[in-house]
Design an enzyme around this catalytic site. Structure first.
Site, PDB file in Angstrom:
ATOM      1  N   ASP A  67       0.818  -1.215   0.000  1.00 39.81           N
ATOM      2  CA  ASP A  67       0.000   0.000   0.000  1.00 39.81           C
ATOM      3  C   ASP A  67       0.851   1.264   0.000  1.00 39.81           C
ATOM      4  O   ASP A  67       2.075   1.217   0.180  1.00 39.81           O
ATOM      5  CB  ASP A  67      -0.956  -0.007   1.209  1.00 39.81           C
ATOM      6  CG  ASP A  67      -0.302  -0.502   2.505  1.00 39.81           C
ATOM      7  OD1 ASP A  67       0.946  -0.529   2.574  1.00 39.81           O
ATOM      8  OD2 ASP A  67      -1.030  -0.862   3.433  1.00 39.81           O
ATOM      9  N   ASN A 136      -7.380  -3.737  14.556  1.00 37.14           N
ATOM     10  CA  ASN A 136      -8.783  -4.068  14.241  1.00 37.14           C
ATOM     11  C   ASN A 136      -8.866  -5.188  13.207  1.00 37.14           C
ATOM     12  O   ASN A 136      -9.928  -5.436  12.641  1.00 37.14           O
ATOM     13  CB  ASN A 136      -9.518  -2.821  13.737  1.00 37.14           C
ATOM     14  CG  ASN A 136      -8.883  -2.252  12.480  1.00 37.14           C
ATOM     15  OD1 ASN A 136      -7.910  -2.811  11.964  1.00 37.14           O
ATOM     16  ND2 ASN A 136      -9.409  -1.149  11.996  1.00 37.14           N
ATOM     17  N   HIS A 138      -7.121  -5.258  10.352  1.00 37.49           N
ATOM     18  CA  HIS A 138      -6.874  -4.867   8.964  1.00 37.49           C
ATOM     19  C   HIS A 138      -5.580  -5.488   8.447  1.00 37.49           C
ATOM     20  O   HIS A 138      -4.645  -5.754   9.199  1.00 37.49           O
ATOM     21  CB  HIS A 138      -6.909  -3.338   8.774  1.00 37.49           C
ATOM     22  CG  HIS A 138      -5.758  -2.587   9.335  1.00 37.49           C
ATOM     23  ND1 HIS A 138      -5.912  -1.449  10.099  1.00 37.49           N
ATOM     24  CD2 HIS A 138      -4.412  -2.762   9.235  1.00 37.49           C
ATOM     25  CE1 HIS A 138      -4.724  -0.987  10.427  1.00 37.49           C
ATOM     26  NE2 HIS A 138      -3.796  -1.765   9.920  1.00 37.49           N
ATOM     27  N   GLU A 143      -9.737  -2.161   5.760  1.00 34.54           N
ATOM     28  CA  GLU A 143     -10.316  -1.979   7.096  1.00 34.54           C
ATOM     29  C   GLU A 143     -11.575  -2.840   7.239  1.00 34.54           C
ATOM     30  O   GLU A 143     -12.126  -3.287   6.231  1.00 34.54           O
ATOM     31  CB  GLU A 143     -10.681  -0.501   7.296  1.00 34.54           C
ATOM     32  CG  GLU A 143      -9.506   0.460   7.211  1.00 34.54           C
ATOM     33  CD  GLU A 143      -8.557   0.383   8.410  1.00 34.54           C
ATOM     34  OE1 GLU A 143      -8.888  -0.301   9.406  1.00 34.54           O
ATOM     35  OE2 GLU A 143      -7.477   0.988   8.344  1.00 34.54           O
TER      36      GLU A 143
END
Ligand code: F6R
Length: 243
Positions: A67, A136, A138, A143
């Protein structure tokens, strides 16, 4: 899924680097999928040490990062281009034309995402994808959401991610609002996946992602369906696993 428990961060980093090195020794022209974040820094340090010791040659690999932030130039010190140069590429003299990171300053982000997926395909696909794990669940910038995104795509960063990142920028207005990320489909297409996790802060999500139900609300949980995943973690990150 294969779980490799190590004593601490240094041991986790050595083990992960050994797995990457064995991949490259057996297939010197491997395509390595790489990650940024704090967890893999020790792994990159260890790879640099192996290269300098003459035990590893990375000159034949191609790399493809997960990314990049939208709007940060390659020389911006918070860009993932910059991170990879600092932590790995420049330290092992990797020919930058063999390295790939999504272009966050591309004029047409959608075209850049399509180009990136085609590039990975043209390289023959990722042989080994290194991943960190978000608190979380990800992976990349995928997400928690209602579905699993397939290819590389543009994402709007959540307010909590923007707030978390603001510590690294002078002003909150400077924090990027968007990013380009490999999709879950892109990640799942890698032939092998190596996840690195350390610290007590990751213990709950390690258990949820790898022992809980597979759901896009915990994006990493999809890795349970991948045929070749190795998770290397320290004792703290593995402390809530039931085995
Ligand atoms: C990095 C990335 C992220 C991180 C994750 C964990 O390229 O895509 O998904 O892997 O946020 O970050 P750390 O390692 O800093 O806990």
């Amino acid at each position: 899924m294969r779980f490799i428990r190590t004593n601490d961060y240094a041991a986790m980093s050595r083990k992960a680097a050994n797995i990457i090195a064995s991949q490259v020794i057996l297939k010197p022209d491997s395509v390595l999928g790489l990650a940024t974040g704090s967890t893999p820094i020790g792994t990159y340090d260890e790879l640099v040490r192996m290269v300098n010791a003459g035990d590893l040659d990375l000159s034949g690999v191609h790399t493809a990062n997960l990314d990049e932030y939208v709007g940060l130039t390659h020389d911006h010190d918070q860009s993932y281009h910059y991170f990879m140069n600092e932590h790995l590429f420049s330290r092992v003299g990797l020919d930058l034309s063999r390295t790939n990171v999504p272009d966050g300053v591309a004029a047409d982000p959608a075209a850049e995402c399509a180009r990136y997926d085609k590039l990975i395909q043209d390289l023959g696909g990722v042989d080994l994808q290194l991943l960190g794990l978000g608190h979380n669940g990800h992976i990349g910038f995928n997400e928690p959401q209602d579905d699993f995104p397939k290819g590389t795509h543009l994402v709007d960063l959540t307010e909590s991610t923007i707030n978390a990142n603001s510590r690294l920028f002078e002003k909150k207005e400077d924090v990027p609002r968007q990013a380009l990320t490999m999709g879950i489909g892109t990640i799942m297409a890698a032939r092998k996946i190596l996840v690195v996790v350390n610290g007590a802060g990751k213990a709950a999500i390690v258990k949820e992602a790898f022992c809980g139900p597979v759901t896009p609300q915990v994006p990493a949980s999809i890795l349970q369906f991948h045929p070749d995943v190795t998770i290397v973690g320290d004792a703290e990150a593995f402390s809530q696993l039931p085995f």
